[in-house]
Design a protein around this motif. Structure first.
Motif, mmCIF file in Angstrom:
data_model
loop_
_atom_site.group_PDB
_atom_site.id
_atom_site.type_symbol
_atom_site.label_atom_id
_atom_site.label_comp_id
_atom_site.label_asym_id
_atom_site.label_seq_id
_atom_site.Cartn_x
_atom_site.Cartn_y
_atom_site.Cartn_z
ATOM 1 N N THR A 70 0.941 -1.228 0.091
ATOM 2 C CA THR A 70 -0.082 0.085 0.088
ATOM 3 C C THR A 70 0.695 1.288 0.129
ATOM 4 O O THR A 70 0.362 2.162 -0.205
ATOM 5 N N SER A 71 2.130 1.022 0.279
ATOM 6 C CA SER A 71 3.082 2.367 0.443
ATOM 7 C C SER A 71 3.956 2.262 -0.691
ATOM 8 O O SER A 71 5.305 2.755 -0.174
ATOM 9 N N GLY A 72 3.882 1.747 -1.846
ATOM 10 C CA GLY A 72 5.013 1.818 -2.790
ATOM 11 C C GLY A 72 4.959 0.562 -3.735
ATOM 12 O O GLY A 72 3.669 -0.176 -3.972
ATOM 13 N N PRO A 73 5.968 0.211 -4.266
ATOM 14 C CA PRO A 73 6.044 -0.838 -5.233
ATOM 15 C C PRO A 73 5.657 -2.313 -4.698
ATOM 16 O O PRO A 73 6.034 -2.120 -3.438
#
Length: 109
Positions: A70-73
């Protein structure tokens, strides 16, 4: 002789064992593995951990899966294979024997 070099060599000698132990209960991504090592005062940098994870994977001791974040790749989560678990079990016995032998030689508990 450089004491820091000797300390680094001692840590490197047990790093594979520590990584396998960190993964014994659940899959983790590289940053979590690094955090666990740092929390244990094992001074390891990213440049050391990734080649080691690849080597352990190529040896059949680890597998990995990609998971969306949910916070990046997406993150690559590593886990023990059945062979990796058996290997870790063997290392546990070897570690106990080595620790006991070193304690006897150094007169520590």
């Amino acid at each position: 002789m450089n004491i820091e070099n000797t300390k680094a060599q001692m840590r490197k000698g047990v790093l594979e064992y520590c990584i396998l132990s960190i993964l014994k209960d659940e899959d983790k991504y590289a940053s979590e593995i690094l955090d666990a090592l740092k929390d244990a005062k094992m001074l390891v940098v990213e440049g050391t951990i990734y080649p080691l994870l690849t080597r352990l994977k190529n040896a059949g001791l680890l597998n990995y899966r990609w998971e969306e974040s949910t916070s990046g790749p997406p993150r690559k989560y590593y886990g023990l294979t059945e062979t990796g678990q058996l290997f870790l079990n063997e290392l546990n016995g070897t570690w106990d024997e080595l620790r006991n032998a070193v304690n006897l030689v150094t007169n520590t508990k």
